[in-house]
Design a protein around this motif. Structure first.
Motif, PDB file in Angstrom:
ATOM      1  N   GLN A  68     112.287 -69.474 117.956  1.00  0.00           N
ATOM      2  CA  GLN A  68     111.785 -70.798 118.301  1.00  0.00           C
ATOM      3  C   GLN A  68     112.035 -71.764 117.135  1.00  0.00           C
ATOM      4  O   GLN A  68     111.235 -71.843 116.208  1.00  0.00           O
ATOM      5  CB  GLN A  68     110.289 -70.739 118.624  1.00  0.00           C
ATOM      6  CG  GLN A  68     109.974 -69.852 119.824  1.00  0.00           C
ATOM      7  CD  GLN A  68     108.482 -69.770 120.102  1.00  0.00           C
ATOM      8  OE1 GLN A  68     107.903 -68.692 120.138  1.00  0.00           O
ATOM      9  NE2 GLN A  68     107.841 -70.920 120.304  1.00  0.00           N
ATOM     10  N   PRO A  69     113.150 -72.496 117.153  1.00  0.00           N
ATOM     11  CA  PRO A  69     113.510 -73.373 116.025  1.00  0.00           C
ATOM     12  C   PRO A  69     112.426 -74.382 115.656  1.00  0.00           C
ATOM     13  O   PRO A  69     112.313 -74.773 114.492  1.00  0.00           O
ATOM     14  CB  PRO A  69     114.776 -74.083 116.538  1.00  0.00           C
ATOM     15  CG  PRO A  69     115.351 -73.151 117.552  1.00  0.00           C
ATOM     16  CD  PRO A  69     114.177 -72.494 118.201  1.00  0.00           C
ATOM     17  N   GLU A  70     111.613 -74.787 116.622  1.00  0.00           N
ATOM     18  CA  GLU A  70     110.594 -75.799 116.336  1.00  0.00           C
ATOM     19  C   GLU A  70     109.502 -75.296 115.392  1.00  0.00           C
ATOM     20  O   GLU A  70     108.754 -76.105 114.811  1.00  0.00           O
ATOM     21  CB  GLU A  70     109.962 -76.311 117.642  1.00  0.00           C
ATOM     22  CG  GLU A  70     109.081 -75.317 118.387  1.00  0.00           C
ATOM     23  CD  GLU A  70     109.850 -74.406 119.331  1.00  0.00           C
ATOM     24  OE1 GLU A  70     109.205 -73.741 120.161  1.00  0.00           O
ATOM     25  OE2 GLU A  70     111.092 -74.361 119.231  1.00  0.00           O
ATOM     26  N   VAL A  71     109.395 -73.981 115.207  1.00  0.00           N
ATOM     27  CA  VAL A  71     108.355 -73.442 114.318  1.00  0.00           C
ATOM     28  C   VAL A  71     108.949 -72.876 113.027  1.00  0.00           C
ATOM     29  O   VAL A  71     108.260 -72.197 112.268  1.00  0.00           O
ATOM     30  CB  VAL A  71     107.511 -72.361 115.031  1.00  0.00           C
ATOM     31  CG1 VAL A  71     106.874 -72.924 116.282  1.00  0.00           C
ATOM     32  CG2 VAL A  71     108.334 -71.121 115.361  1.00  0.00           C
ATOM     33  N   HIS A  72     110.225 -73.160 112.763  1.00  0.00           N
ATOM     34  CA  HIS A  72     110.887 -72.562 111.600  1.00  0.00           C
ATOM     35  C   HIS A  72     110.270 -72.984 110.270  1.00  0.00           C
ATOM     36  O   HIS A  72     110.420 -72.273 109.269  1.00  0.00           O
ATOM     37  CB  HIS A  72     112.374 -72.900 111.615  1.00  0.00           C
ATOM     38  CG  HIS A  72     113.168 -71.975 112.475  1.00  0.00           C
ATOM     39  ND1 HIS A  72     114.552 -71.937 112.474  1.00  0.00           N
ATOM     40  CD2 HIS A  72     112.782 -71.040 113.394  1.00  0.00           C
ATOM     41  CE1 HIS A  72     114.968 -71.018 113.336  1.00  0.00           C
ATOM     42  NE2 HIS A  72     113.908 -70.485 113.911  1.00  0.00           N
ATOM     43  N   GLU A  84     121.350 -78.903 106.610  1.00  0.00           N
ATOM     44  CA  GLU A  84     120.298 -79.342 107.525  1.00  0.00           C
ATOM     45  C   GLU A  84     119.576 -78.177 108.203  1.00  0.00           C
ATOM     46  O   GLU A  84     118.561 -78.384 108.871  1.00  0.00           O
ATOM     47  CB  GLU A  84     120.888 -80.276 108.595  1.00  0.00           C
ATOM     48  CG  GLU A  84     121.305 -81.636 108.065  1.00  0.00           C
ATOM     49  CD  GLU A  84     120.144 -82.393 107.438  1.00  0.00           C
ATOM     50  OE1 GLU A  84     119.078 -82.469 108.087  1.00  0.00           O
ATOM     51  OE2 GLU A  84     120.292 -82.890 106.306  1.00  0.00           O
ATOM     52  N   MET A  85     120.117 -76.987 108.052  1.00  0.00           N
ATOM     53  CA  MET A  85     119.473 -75.822 108.684  1.00  0.00           C
ATOM     54  C   MET A  85     118.143 -75.500 107.998  1.00  0.00           C
ATOM     55  O   MET A  85     117.932 -75.828 106.832  1.00  0.00           O
ATOM     56  CB  MET A  85     120.383 -74.599 108.587  1.00  0.00           C
ATOM     57  CG  MET A  85     121.640 -74.670 109.418  1.00  0.00           C
ATOM     58  SD  MET A  85     122.617 -73.153 109.182  1.00  0.00           S
ATOM     59  CE  MET A  85     124.038 -73.520 110.188  1.00  0.00           C
ATOM     60  N   SER A  86     117.274 -74.810 108.731  1.00  0.00           N
ATOM     61  CA  SER A  86     116.030 -74.328 108.128  1.00  0.00           C
ATOM     62  C   SER A  86     116.357 -73.209 107.139  1.00  0.00           C
ATOM     63  O   SER A  86     117.443 -72.615 107.184  1.00  0.00           O
ATOM     64  CB  SER A  86     115.091 -73.796 109.209  1.00  0.00           C
ATOM     65  OG  SER A  86     115.626 -72.620 109.798  1.00  0.00           O
ATOM     66  N   MET A  98     114.945 -82.652 104.085  1.00  0.00           N
ATOM     67  CA  MET A  98     113.654 -82.011 104.330  1.00  0.00           C
ATOM     68  C   MET A  98     113.765 -80.832 105.293  1.00  0.00           C
ATOM     69  O   MET A  98     112.853 -80.062 105.450  1.00  0.00           O
ATOM     70  CB  MET A  98     112.653 -83.025 104.882  1.00  0.00           C
ATOM     71  CG  MET A  98     112.095 -83.971 103.825  1.00  0.00           C
ATOM     72  SD  MET A  98     111.200 -83.083 102.537  1.00  0.00           S
ATOM     73  CE  MET A  98     109.793 -82.492 103.484  1.00  0.00           C
ATOM     74  N   ALA A  99     114.914 -80.695 105.981  1.00  0.00           N
ATOM     75  CA  ALA A  99     115.016 -79.634 106.984  1.00  0.00           C
ATOM     76  C   ALA A  99     114.946 -78.258 106.344  1.00  0.00           C
ATOM     77  O   ALA A  99     114.370 -77.332 106.902  1.00  0.00           O
ATOM     78  CB  ALA A  99     116.303 -79.783 107.769  1.00  0.00           C
ATOM     79  N   ALA A 100     115.566 -78.128 105.159  1.00  0.00           N
ATOM     80  CA  ALA A 100     115.625 -76.806 104.532  1.00  0.00           C
ATOM     81  C   ALA A 100     114.405 -76.556 103.655  1.00  0.00           C
ATOM     82  O   ALA A 100     114.502 -76.275 102.465  1.00  0.00           O
ATOM     83  CB  ALA A 100     116.907 -76.674 103.713  1.00  0.00           C
ATOM     84  N   THR A 101     113.235 -76.703 104.249  1.00  0.00           N
ATOM     85  CA  THR A 101     111.982 -76.395 103.549  1.00  0.00           C
ATOM     86  C   THR A 101     111.033 -75.726 104.533  1.00  0.00           C
ATOM     87  O   THR A 101     111.175 -75.861 105.753  1.00  0.00           O
ATOM     88  CB  THR A 101     111.299 -77.663 102.994  1.00  0.00           C
ATOM     89  OG1 THR A 101     110.961 -78.538 104.080  1.00  0.00           O
ATOM     90  CG2 THR A 101     112.196 -78.393 101.999  1.00  0.00           C
ATOM     91  N   THR A 102     110.069 -75.011 103.981  1.00  0.00           N
ATOM     92  CA  THR A 102     108.969 -74.494 104.799  1.00  0.00           C
ATOM     93  C   THR A 102     107.677 -75.083 104.248  1.00  0.00           C
ATOM     94  O   THR A 102     107.636 -75.593 103.126  1.00  0.00           O
ATOM     95  CB  THR A 102     108.890 -72.958 104.752  1.00  0.00           C
ATOM     96  OG1 THR A 102     108.725 -72.536 103.386  1.00  0.00           O
ATOM     97  CG2 THR A 102     110.154 -72.332 105.309  1.00  0.00           C
ATOM     98  N   TYR A 103     106.641 -75.027 105.048  1.00  0.00           N
ATOM     99  CA  TYR A 103     105.356 -75.574 104.596  1.00  0.00           C
ATOM    100  C   TYR A 103     104.823 -74.745 103.431  1.00  0.00           C
ATOM    101  O   TYR A 103     104.865 -73.514 103.446  1.00  0.00           O
ATOM    102  CB  TYR A 103     104.352 -75.579 105.744  1.00  0.00           C
ATOM    103  CG  TYR A 103     104.658 -76.610 106.808  1.00  0.00           C
ATOM    104  CD1 TYR A 103     104.725 -77.967 106.486  1.00  0.00           C
ATOM    105  CD2 TYR A 103     104.885 -76.240 108.128  1.00  0.00           C
ATOM    106  CE1 TYR A 103     105.009 -78.918 107.453  1.00  0.00           C
ATOM    107  CE2 TYR A 103     105.166 -77.189 109.109  1.00  0.00           C
ATOM    108  CZ  TYR A 103     105.226 -78.528 108.755  1.00  0.00           C
ATOM    109  OH  TYR A 103     105.511 -79.475 109.704  1.00  0.00           O
ATOM    110  N   GLU A 104     104.307 -75.446 102.429  1.00  0.00           N
ATOM    111  CA  GLU A 104     103.815 -74.765 101.226  1.00  0.00           C
ATOM    112  C   GLU A 104     102.317 -74.507 101.278  1.00  0.00           C
ATOM    113  O   GLU A 104     101.840 -73.463 100.859  1.00  0.00           O
ATOM    114  CB  GLU A 104     104.157 -75.589  99.981  1.00  0.00           C
ATOM    115  CG  GLU A 104     103.735 -74.903  98.692  1.00  0.00           C
ATOM    116  CD  GLU A 104     104.220 -75.627  97.462  1.00  0.00           C
ATOM    117  OE1 GLU A 104     103.910 -75.163  96.349  1.00  0.00           O
ATOM    118  OE2 GLU A 104     104.898 -76.656  97.592  1.00  0.00           O
TER     119      GLU A 104
END
Length: 587
Positions: free
Chosen positions: A179-183, A155-157, A1-7
């Motif tokens: 800011q990795p937490e908002v990737h 596992e990377m964004s 799930m790490a390599a996804t962005t919000y849809e």
């Protein structure tokens, strides 16, 4: 799930803050952007004030700093292109640029005008067709690159793992990337062309995909960005990947195109074809070696196909390119010069088979990438064809489509879609899809670089040169001439601003946009038009004697023709030149 962005996203706006709410199942994240301090923080849904104005959005393109302050750029419309191994691919079709500031009262009249111009530049780039994204798949890498990655990479964004050459909003996402937490709110966007087709041959169904990735390094428009920069990045560099997906097996064939990797320029000056100029003092080998060192690391062996004319103004570039390859003496690089226009003159495009036959053995040696349904790699592509002409558009696309067809023939036979002895050219339904897709790819690349559709697409679409195609080429050439001379300065500035090659500094004492035009830039064209008009009026309103009329016609005719030649002689003073980046930075 790490390599996804919000849809699924919603944007909530208050006078003080932007709230970007993640609406995917189970998500509670909210990205908060302070419109005053510009601080970016991560919070939860309960912090969204009920008084906020709400609208749906489909992604954050990023932020940009202009004279008035910061702006947030969001995707407001999207179009589904298709599904890529169960990943949905989208084209961004509309955007909104939202100011952090609630008022412009803090700006002077000059600053207001500059800010308006910068906004027009941003909107110009956003209006260009060809921005693609996926919230679940990394579009910036080829299948082969993705197959050779570590668990840590997986596992990377999407933003961290993306090939930065092809992330066109990389500069716009710089604040979020820190800011990795908002990737998961940071959406990498590709610029270029993507098409997907479900096809059938012999009753066997497969997906056929074509992706062209435009590099954001040394990006720009036709005559203002040529050759390479000091880092070895080539102008109009495009990586094109053709993919086949059949019964779980995946195959791909990658090619590249890019400007002749020397320090050269071809500035518009009102002539139909400005003279290409090779820099006589630059260390060409340094940039040349940097370019091919990086290409070999990324792609492996390089087979250069140089399609420029081997006579006239293009000849020195062909000779210089050949000399540089020979001087470098790298066994990983092979050089082939093919004078496209000479070989195919009088519409003898069947003679392209000469080139295909010449490189057939090399293409077999380079091979293609193939992986079976279990993930076992059966074949790797050992290198690429690097094709170029002057623009790396029309001639280049024709050759690339022919090389890709030959690779596809081998792939489909190996996968069992084509029977032994069957030719891809004989599959009428698929051939129509294939040719139109490559012609559409040509048009997309040409519009993004030269401002018009591609030339020679009649051959790509039909397999033969037509009289109608020649007429359309003439029309596109005329439009290119106008745009290259009278609007490309603005287009180049727009791209430089968008990509971060130029950064706005509102404290600058002298705005580059305020440079006044030379008086003759405005005066001489007006004089020419007036003189030509008077010449016509004198003909239509003949005087008492033809002698008197002839005298007036001669006077105004000489005035208009003389002014025209003055303009032509001083052509570089009348073209629309870039104003944001200094000449030496883009030569």
């Amino acid at each position: 799930m790490a390599a996804t962005t919000y849809e699924q996203l919603k944007l909530h706006i208050t006078p003080e803050k932007f709230y970007v709410e993640a609406c995917d199942d189970g998500a509670d994240d909210v990205l908060i952007i302070d419109r005053v301090s510009t601080e970016v923080t991560l919070s939860v849904k309960k912090d969204i004030p009920p008084s906020a104005v709400t609208r749906p959005i489909f992604g954050i393109l990023g932020t940009i700093h202009l004279v008035a302050g910061n702006y947030l750029i969001v995707i407001t419309k999207k179009k589904k292109i298709g599904e890529f191994f169960n990943h949905v691919i989208w084209k961004a079709t509309d955007f909104d640029v939202l100011s952090y500031k609630k008022t412009m009262l803090h700006l002077t009249d000059i600053q207001l005008q500059d800010n308006k111009t910068f906004l027009a530049m941003m909107n110009h780039v956003l209006s260009m067709d060809g921005f693609y994204f996926s919230t679940t798949y990394d579009l910036t890498h080829t299948l082969q690159r993705l197959s050779n990655t570590s668990p840590e990479f997986q596992e990377m964004s999407l933003l961290e793992r993306a090939d930065q050459r092809f992330v066109w909003n990389g500069h716009l996402l710089r604040e979020l990337s820190a800011q990795p937490e908002v990737h998961r709110f940071a959406l990498p966007v590709l610029h270029g062309f993507i098409t997907m087709h479900s096809c059938s041959i012999n009753g066997k169904y497969f997906d056929w995909i074509l992706i062209s990735r435009r590099s954001c390094f040394r990006a720009g428009v036709r005559y203002y960005v040529r050759g390479i920069d000091s880092e070895g990045h080539a102008a109009n560099f495009v990586e094109t990947e053709q993919i086949v997906h059949y019964n779980g097996s995946r195959a791909s064939f990658v090619q590249t195109r890019g400007s002749i990797p020397l320090y050269w320029s071809q500035r518009p000056n009102l002539k139909y074809k400005p003279l290409p100029l090779i820099n006589k003092v630059a260390n060409h080998m340094d940039g040349f070696q940097r370019h091919f060192d990086s290409q070999i690391i990324i792609y492996g062996k390089q087979v250069i196909i140089n399609l420029v004319n081997q006579k006239g103004s293009e000849k020195p570039l062909e000779q210089a390119f050949a000399t540089m390859v020979s001087s470098l003496g790298n066994g990983m690089i092979r050089y082939i010069a093919f004078d496209f226009h000479k070989e195919c003159k009088n519409m003898r495009w069947d003679r392209l088979s000469i080139l295909l036959d010449q490189v057939a053995e090399m293409q077999d040696e380079l091979s293609y990438f193939l992986v079976d349904p279990s993930g076992l790699v059966l074949s790797n592509q050992e290198g690429v064809f690097r094709s170029n002409c002057m623009d790396c558009l029309d001639r280049t696309n024709v050759i690339q489509s022919l090389l890709a067809r030959r690779s596809l023939q081998a792939q489909l036979q190996r996968l069992g879609v084509l029977h032994v002895g069957q030719k891809l050219e004989e599959q009428d339904e698929f051939e129509k899809i294939y040719k139109n897709a490559w012609a559409d790819n040509a048009n997309a690349c040409a519009k993004q670089y030269a401002g018009t559709g591609a030339l020679k697409t009649d051959f790509t679409r039909t397999g033969k040169r037509t009289q109608l195609g020649l007429i359309m080429d003439g029309w596109n050439s005329l439009i290119r001439y106008y745009k290259n001379n009278f609007s490309d300065g603005f287009r180049q500035d727009s791209i430089d601003l968008f990509l971060g090659n130029y950064s706005v500094d509102e404290l600058e004492s002298h705005s580059p946009l305020s440079v006044p035009r030379d008086l003759k830039f405005l005066a001489l064209p007006i004089i020419m038009v007036v003189a030509f008009s008077m010449c016509i009026i004198c003909l239509l309103m003949a005087g008492d004697t033809w002698t008197e009329t002839l005298a007036y016609v001669l006077f105004w005719g000489v005035a208009s023709i003389g002014t025209f030649f003055i303009i032509l002689y001083n052509g570089k003073d009348f073209v629309d030149a870039p104003r944001l980046v200094q000449k030496e930075k883009i030569d």
